[in-house]
Design an enzyme around this catalytic site. Sequence first.
Site, mmCIF file in Angstrom:
data_model
loop_
_atom_site.group_PDB
_atom_site.id
_atom_site.type_symbol
_atom_site.label_atom_id
_atom_site.label_comp_id
_atom_site.label_asym_id
_atom_site.label_seq_id
_atom_site.Cartn_x
_atom_site.Cartn_y
_atom_site.Cartn_z
ATOM 1 N N ASP A 14 0.787 -1.241 0.000
ATOM 2 C CA ASP A 14 0.000 0.000 0.000
ATOM 3 C C ASP A 14 0.820 1.292 0.000
ATOM 4 O OD1 ASP A 14 -1.894 -1.967 0.249
ATOM 5 O OD2 ASP A 14 -2.857 -1.147 2.038
ATOM 6 N N LYS A 109 -7.037 -4.797 -3.247
ATOM 7 C CA LYS A 109 -7.843 -5.301 -2.134
ATOM 8 C C LYS A 109 -8.835 -4.232 -1.684
ATOM 9 C CE LYS A 109 -4.203 -4.044 1.198
ATOM 10 N NZ LYS A 109 -4.863 -3.038 2.012
ATOM 11 N N CYS A 151 -1.898 -2.149 7.738
ATOM 12 C CA CYS A 151 -1.858 -3.106 6.628
ATOM 13 C C CYS A 151 -0.556 -3.903 6.571
ATOM 14 C CB CYS A 151 -2.133 -2.389 5.311
ATOM 15 S SG CYS A 151 -3.825 -1.716 5.261
#
Length: 197
Positions: A14, A109, A151
Site C-alpha cells: 500500500d 484489495k 496493513c
Amino acid sequence: MNDTSTPRALIVVDVQNDFVEGGSLGVTGGREVARRISAHLAAHAGDYAIVAASRDWHHAGDTNGGHFHAPGEEPDFVTTWPVHCVQGEPGSDYAPELATDAVTHHVVKGMGEPAYSAFEGVTAAGESLGDLLREAEVTDVDVAGIATDYCVRATALDAARAGFRVRLLDGLHAGVAADSSTAALAELAAAGVEVAP
C-alpha cells in the site's frame, strides 16, 4: 543473484498517494519509505522470485462495507476511515517515489469491503496472493510498506499464519502512530516474524 534454494518474495504494501504525506490518510515518513523501497529493489530485485505490490482499491460512492465513515459522521480511525484510495482516482496510484518496474504482480484489495492484509487481495487475473506465492514455491517472504500498525501488520501476520518465514524489512515501513507501531512490532515478533531490533 537469485538464491533458488530458498525462493523468496517481497510484498510491498500500500505505498499509495493517499498513505504518504499530503494524502487523505498520509503517514509521516511515507515518501521516504517509498524511496528506500525503490533503492532496495534497485539493489535486490534479483533476490526475489516474486515482487508483489498491493493497493487499496475501494469503490467510489459507498462506504465499502463500513470501511469509510458514513455521510454526516466522523471516522473513528479504528474501523471507519476517511475516503481513501478510490479506484481510478489519484489517491489510489502508487506514490511517485516508488519505482514499480521490478514489480512482478500487482494486487488490489478492499473492493467494496474492509481489507487490511495483502493476502485479502487478488491480481488482475483474479489469483490470490497466497496461491501466487505457493505456485512459485516461495518459502520466505519479506514485507515492506505502509502502515506498520495496520496493513503491514496484517500482511505480515497472514504470511506467518500461512506458513511462510517472514521478515519485516528494517527501515522500509512507516506507521501511523508510535505507540500502535511499537505494539504491532511486538505482536509480529511474538508471531515469529523476524523484526529488526
